[in-house]
Enzyme design. Structure first.
Site, PDB file in Angstrom:
ATOM      1  N   LYS A  53      -4.952  -1.889  -3.654  1.00 40.47           N
ATOM      2  CA  LYS A  53      -3.418  -1.659  -4.123  1.00 40.47           C
ATOM      3  C   LYS A  53      -3.195   0.093  -4.608  1.00 40.47           C
ATOM      4  CE  LYS A  53      -1.071  -5.314  -2.517  1.00 40.47           C
ATOM      5  NZ  LYS A  53      -0.357  -5.890  -3.403  1.00 40.47           N
TER       6      LYS A  53
ATOM      7  N   ARG B  38      -6.603 -12.294  -3.420  1.00 41.49           N
ATOM      8  CA  ARG B  38      -6.421 -11.830  -2.054  1.00 41.49           C
ATOM      9  C   ARG B  38      -7.288 -10.554  -1.963  1.00 41.49           C
ATOM     10  NH1 ARG B  38      -2.953  -8.780   1.420  1.00 41.49           N
ATOM     11  NH2 ARG B  38      -2.450  -9.723   3.223  1.00 41.49           N
TER      12      ARG B  38
END
Length: 297
Positions: free
Chosen positions: A228, A262
């Site tokens: 991210k 995830r």
């Protein structure tokens, strides 16, 4: 802390989530993912990736047909449906894993569930309540994620939230109540604080530091931290070079009691968590473990 015990029920499956996190492997049926664009060009390669992820330790496969990258038009529902349905059907026929479809479009969700998906991973924050109605009718699980923008939108404003942790908590509680009103049982809901979605890197970090506030909502927590942007802000590295940063975040998430992680690189995450469990005394090595001559092929 260990993940507090939670039960998740999805289309006849009951998952007892506690202790260490389950790994959700990512299969992008897209050409413009921020981290692996064009790497899986067809159904066969996407199913092969799912097979590889499951073999590496993924208990969950998340299939998405539209990138969350902002500034680009949404994929038409029919095209997104065609991207994911064949993959989901093949994975459901071959692998004993939980399957989620990463979509906010009811038409795609319904087709994916019919093909074998167990959950809808909705990154819109339940912007369309019809998704909840579909989950209620089919028994599929629903991921409720925090965001304050429409899908593919961007909000990077350091002054937007008076208290970002309280905003995430209150939003997840309110949208869960909408799902309950549509007939979704509490045991069908998984909560996602939405790292990077409508948040600056600093706001994402603030939320992750206070996962205890979200545990108080009583539902399992999904953390989508892999590669991210907040990790890029910390390390200065592009998405494909954030593997070590992702593992550091995974360790923090496991310590904070996350139930599902995830990740793109399941093998690395599984190895990391296995070593962590041994060194923390959560599992013991047998006296003769690792002593056979051919132990490392």
């Amino acid at each position: 802390m260990s993940a507090p015990r939670r039960v998740l029920r999805v289309r006849g499956r009951e998952l007892a989530l506690a202790g260490g996190p389950l790994l959700m492997g990512i299969v992008n049926a897209t050409s413009d993912s921020f981290s692996d664009a064009g790497e899986l060009p067809d159904t066969a390669s996407r199913v092969a990736r799912a097979r590889e992820l499951a073999s590496a330790g993924a208990a969950w496969i998340d299939v998405g047909g539209e990138s969350a990258v902002g500034g680009r038009p949404p994929v038409p529902a029919a095209e997104e449906r065609d991207r994911v349905v064949g993959v989901i059907a093949a994975v459901a026929a071959e692998l004993d894993v939980v399957i989620s479809v990463d979509t906010y479009k009811p038409e795609v969700a319904e087709a994916a569930i019919a093909a074998g998906a167990h959950m809808v991973n909705d990154v819109s924050g339940l912007r369309d309540p019809e998704l909840a109605e579909i989950c209620a009718r089919t028994g599929a699980g629903l991921v409720v994620m925090h965001t304050r923008v429409e899908p593919k939108g961007t909000l990077l404003d350091p002054e937007h939230y008076a208290d970002v942790v309280a905003d995430v908590r209150d939003f997840l509680a309110e949208r869960s109540a909408v799902a309950h009103a549509a007939g979704v049982a509490p045991e069908q809901i998984l909560l996602d604080p939405g790292p990077d979605f409508a948040k600056t890197p600093a706001q994402t970090v603030a939320v992750l530091r206070r996962l205890d506030v979200l545990h108080a909502l009583g539902r399992p927590l999904l953390l989508a931290l892999s590669r991210k942007d907040f990790l890029g802000a910390i390390t200065g590295r592009p998405a494909r070079d954030r593997g070590a940063a992702t593992l550091a975040a995974a360790g923090f998430a496991a310590d904070a009691g996350a139930h599902v992680l995830r990740v793109h690189d399941v093998a690395a995450a599984a190895d990391f968590l296995a070593v962590r469990a041994i060194l923390r005394g959560e599992r013991e090595l047998a006296p003769d473990e690792g002593l056979t001559p051919d132990r490392y092929p």
